[in-house]
Design a protein around this motif. Structure first.
Motif, PDB file in Angstrom:
ATOM      1  N   SER A   1      -1.396  93.940  14.343  1.00  0.00           N
ATOM      2  CA  SER A   1      -0.221  93.940  15.152  1.00  0.00           C
ATOM      3  C   SER A   1      -0.061  92.682  16.483  1.00  0.00           C
ATOM      4  O   SER A   1       1.113  93.258  16.730  1.00  0.00           O
ATOM      5  N   GLY A   2      -1.334  92.570  16.847  1.00  0.00           N
ATOM      6  CA  GLY A   2      -1.197  91.491  17.740  1.00  0.00           C
ATOM      7  C   GLY A   2      -1.827  90.304  17.409  1.00  0.00           C
ATOM      8  O   GLY A   2      -3.059  90.223  16.510  1.00  0.00           O
ATOM      9  N   ARG A   3      -2.378  89.325  18.589  1.00  0.00           N
ATOM     10  CA  ARG A   3      -3.183  88.406  18.162  1.00  0.00           C
ATOM     11  C   ARG A   3      -5.139  88.524  18.692  1.00  0.00           C
ATOM     12  O   ARG A   3      -5.917  87.893  18.918  1.00  0.00           O
ATOM     13  N   ILE A   4      -5.069  89.904  18.409  1.00  0.00           N
ATOM     14  CA  ILE A   4      -6.562  90.568  18.555  1.00  0.00           C
ATOM     15  C   ILE A   4      -8.027  89.503  17.953  1.00  0.00           C
ATOM     16  O   ILE A   4      -8.765  89.824  19.250  1.00  0.00           O
ATOM     17  N   PHE A   5      -8.005  88.680  17.224  1.00  0.00           N
ATOM     18  CA  PHE A   5      -9.067  88.239  16.499  1.00  0.00           C
ATOM     19  C   PHE A   5      -9.264  87.152  17.116  1.00  0.00           C
ATOM     20  O   PHE A   5     -10.235  86.667  16.573  1.00  0.00           O
TER      21      PHE A   5
ATOM     22  N   ALA B   1     -19.847  93.942   8.360  1.00  0.00           N
ATOM     23  CA  ALA B   1     -19.644  91.462   8.757  1.00  0.00           C
ATOM     24  C   ALA B   1     -19.221  91.430   9.910  1.00  0.00           C
ATOM     25  O   ALA B   1     -18.083  92.730  10.101  1.00  0.00           O
ATOM     26  N   SER B   2     -19.241  90.860  10.489  1.00  0.00           N
ATOM     27  CA  SER B   2     -18.835  90.502  11.767  1.00  0.00           C
ATOM     28  C   SER B   2     -18.025  89.429  12.030  1.00  0.00           C
ATOM     29  O   SER B   2     -19.057  88.090  11.716  1.00  0.00           O
ATOM     30  N   ILE B   3     -16.921  89.080  13.096  1.00  0.00           N
ATOM     31  CA  ILE B   3     -17.026  87.350  13.015  1.00  0.00           C
ATOM     32  C   ILE B   3     -16.821  87.349  14.344  1.00  0.00           C
ATOM     33  O   ILE B   3     -15.781  88.517  15.281  1.00  0.00           O
TER      34      ILE B   3
ATOM     35  N   ARG C   1     -10.992  84.507   9.512  1.00  0.00           N
ATOM     36  CA  ARG C   1      -9.616  85.275  10.082  1.00  0.00           C
ATOM     37  C   ARG C   1      -8.873  84.036   9.905  1.00  0.00           C
ATOM     38  O   ARG C   1      -9.402  82.608  10.026  1.00  0.00           O
ATOM     39  N   ASP C   2      -7.317  84.151  10.548  1.00  0.00           N
ATOM     40  CA  ASP C   2      -6.883  83.442  10.247  1.00  0.00           C
ATOM     41  C   ASP C   2      -6.491  82.372  12.170  1.00  0.00           C
ATOM     42  O   ASP C   2      -6.518  83.704  12.908  1.00  0.00           O
TER      43      ASP C   2
ATOM     44  N   THR D   1      -4.784  87.657  11.073  1.00  0.00           N
ATOM     45  CA  THR D   1      -5.405  88.577   9.905  1.00  0.00           C
ATOM     46  C   THR D   1      -6.912  88.325   9.557  1.00  0.00           C
ATOM     47  O   THR D   1      -7.395  87.568  10.345  1.00  0.00           O
ATOM     48  N   LEU D   2      -7.505  89.618   9.442  1.00  0.00           N
ATOM     49  CA  LEU D   2      -9.074  89.103   9.052  1.00  0.00           C
ATOM     50  C   LEU D   2      -8.928  89.466   7.223  1.00  0.00           C
ATOM     51  O   LEU D   2      -8.758  90.628   6.783  1.00  0.00           O
ATOM     52  N   TYR D   3     -10.238  89.072   7.145  1.00  0.00           N
ATOM     53  CA  TYR D   3     -10.288  88.891   5.739  1.00  0.00           C
ATOM     54  C   TYR D   3     -12.335  88.853   5.842  1.00  0.00           C
ATOM     55  O   TYR D   3     -12.623  89.158   5.967  1.00  0.00           O
TER      56      TYR D   3
END
Length: 121
Positions: A25-29, A49-51, A71-72, A78-80
């Motif tokens: 819901s936020g730009r956390i990535f 898996a991590s980034i 990630r977007d 959004t994380l993929y």
């Protein structure tokens, strides 16, 4: 309060592929390290898996070479997880979260509903 919604799971045969998505819901990535965790029946949740905030990926040995995290980089929300060459032992509920996980209250971590991945032999 950030919310995480995972999707993309399903039933697939061994050797197949799935792509999981996690909408926040936020730009956390953009500013936080994040990852995909999974929990198989009777087992503890594990990070697969991590980034990093800078974009460096890292993988558990069990999925290295088969899974790809991304990630977007436009909306950063959004994380993929691209999962290829799936094995029956990849069967689990998959969750996304920050690293460390989002904390709610004094002792509890927030988790979304997860998405079920089932790999048949």
């Amino acid at each position: 309060q950030v919310q995480l919604v995972e999707s993309g799971g399903g039933l697939v045969q061994a050797g197949g592929s799935l792509r999981l998505s996690c909408a926040a819901s936020g730009r956390i990535f953009r500013i936080k390290s994040s990852g995909w965790y999974r929990q198989a029946p009777g087992k503890q949740r594990e990070l697969v898996a991590s980034i990093s905030s800078g974009g460096t990926p890292n993988y558990a040995d069990s999925v290295k070479g088969r899974f790809t995290i991304s990630r977007d980089k436009v909306n950063w929300n959004t994380l993929y997880l691209q999962m290829d060459s799936l094995k029956p032992e990849d069967t689990a509920v998959y969750y996304c979260n920050l690293i460390p996980p989002i904390r709610i209250g004094a002792q509890d971590d927030y988790w979304g509903q997860g998405t079920q991945v089932t790999v048949s032999a």
